[in-house]
Design an enzyme around this catalytic site. Sequence first.
Site, PDB file in Angstrom:
ATOM      1  N   LYS A   1      -7.141  -2.150  -1.450  1.00 18.89           N
ATOM      2  CA  LYS A   1      -6.286  -2.276  -2.636  1.00 18.89           C
ATOM      3  C   LYS A   1      -7.105  -2.215  -3.924  1.00 18.89           C
ATOM      4  O   LYS A   1      -6.693  -1.588  -4.899  1.00 18.89           O
ATOM      5  CB  LYS A   1      -5.496  -3.590  -2.583  1.00 18.89           C
ATOM      6  CG  LYS A   1      -4.388  -3.562  -1.545  1.00 18.89           C
ATOM      7  CD  LYS A   1      -3.650  -4.885  -1.491  1.00 18.89           C
ATOM      8  CE  LYS A   1      -2.612  -4.870  -0.369  1.00 18.89           C
ATOM      9  NZ  LYS A   1      -2.067  -6.198  -0.106  1.00 18.89           N
TER      10      LYS A   1
ATOM     11  N   LYS B   1       2.874   6.022  11.559  1.00 17.57           N
ATOM     12  CA  LYS B   1       3.677   4.802  11.699  1.00 17.57           C
ATOM     13  C   LYS B   1       4.700   4.659  10.559  1.00 17.57           C
ATOM     14  O   LYS B   1       4.396   5.003   9.414  1.00 17.57           O
ATOM     15  CB  LYS B   1       2.700   3.619  11.673  1.00 17.57           C
ATOM     16  CG  LYS B   1       3.309   2.287  12.022  1.00 17.57           C
ATOM     17  CD  LYS B   1       2.222   1.201  11.971  1.00 17.57           C
ATOM     18  CE  LYS B   1       2.834  -0.148  11.755  1.00 17.57           C
ATOM     19  NZ  LYS B   1       1.850  -1.174  11.467  1.00 17.57           N
TER      20      LYS B   1
ATOM     21  N   LYS C   1       4.114   3.836   6.592  1.00 19.48           N
ATOM     22  CA  LYS C   1       2.720   4.056   6.184  1.00 19.48           C
ATOM     23  C   LYS C   1       2.617   5.081   5.051  1.00 19.48           C
ATOM     24  O   LYS C   1       1.845   4.925   4.127  1.00 19.48           O
ATOM     25  CB  LYS C   1       1.872   4.531   7.386  1.00 19.48           C
ATOM     26  CG  LYS C   1       1.353   3.373   8.204  1.00 19.48           C
ATOM     27  CD  LYS C   1       0.261   2.581   7.471  1.00 19.48           C
ATOM     28  CE  LYS C   1      -0.039   1.262   8.163  1.00 19.48           C
ATOM     29  NZ  LYS C   1      -0.538   0.227   7.300  1.00 19.48           N
TER      30      LYS C   1
END
Length: 332
Positions: free
Chosen positions: A115, A195, A198
């Site tokens: 992040k 997924k 995602k």
Amino acid sequence: MPRVFSGIQPTGEPHIGNYFGAMRNYVRLGEEFGKNSIYCVVDLHAITNPASFEPALLAQRTFEMAVANFAVGLDPSRVTFFVQSHVPEHQELSWIFTTLTPVGELERMTQYKDKSEQLESVPAGLLMYPALMAADILLYKADTVPVGEDQTQHIELTREIARKFNHAFGETFPEPRAVYNKQALRIPGVDGNGKMGKSKGESSTIGILEPLDAIWQKLRVAPTDPARVRRTDPGNPDVCLIFDYHKLFSGLDTIQTVDAGCRTAGIGCIDCKKTLLAGMTEHLSPIHERAEALKADPDFVRDALAQGAKEARAVARPIMEEVREKVGFLKL
Ligand code: SF4
């Protein structure tokens, strides 16, 4: 009896990956452990990342996350369900934990690295996130934490913080263990890019409260077995995300019929998708109806959250008193 804690991000509408991976598990654990199942919409965590934090939407998303969880069957009168910022003890314990946690360990967290790389200026709160998460869990002396595998490192750090506190101030906290729900890992996104949830935006997700006609528009164009070019080509359901969804939403008979029909070219992909939509409709319609009823009665939702915060504080207060005393704060 074990005490379960799980934090739920107020990220707006949950998708079927969240539903099968986490929310149904919350309902099941709630039926087993009652008020010892503690679920918290973690709005204090949500504000740590400026890249995804939208102040104008936070309250609405927090409310909607409560609605979605109640709509899938979580009964607020049977479990403890509340909003993190309504229980200020989370922040108090978190601060004490930050004084026990080396900056180097926080900087090593993979999620922090991912992040912070995307930000020009990194807020200290993003670095402290795992200390707040440790406080969320240990504030209730929870020993069982249902999480995704991406949280393994944070749970390890929580155990480390518990050990450090116990060593410094005397035995206080249990070392919680993570319990994983493997099903979450196998739910592919409807755009075929890995997924569910995602990739960015809503193109990969099917929201549990999404209107059925919008779901159909996504299913209609969803990729299937790439080797099945013509209707007459036999297919392989094992490589098709539509078949993965059938396993979640269709009955055993339908799954077997689809499997055989796909392999022999007995059914076409559009028919297969329509059958899937029928299963989804049966499964999701009652959830949609309950969500509409809850949205039409916002006072019920707010009262349930207020009651949940009251119950959470009743557990947290004596534990915080014990912590304050052990740390050595002056008692008046
Ligand atoms: S028939 Fe169904 S399972 Fe087979 S490739 Fe088409 S959509 Fe996928």
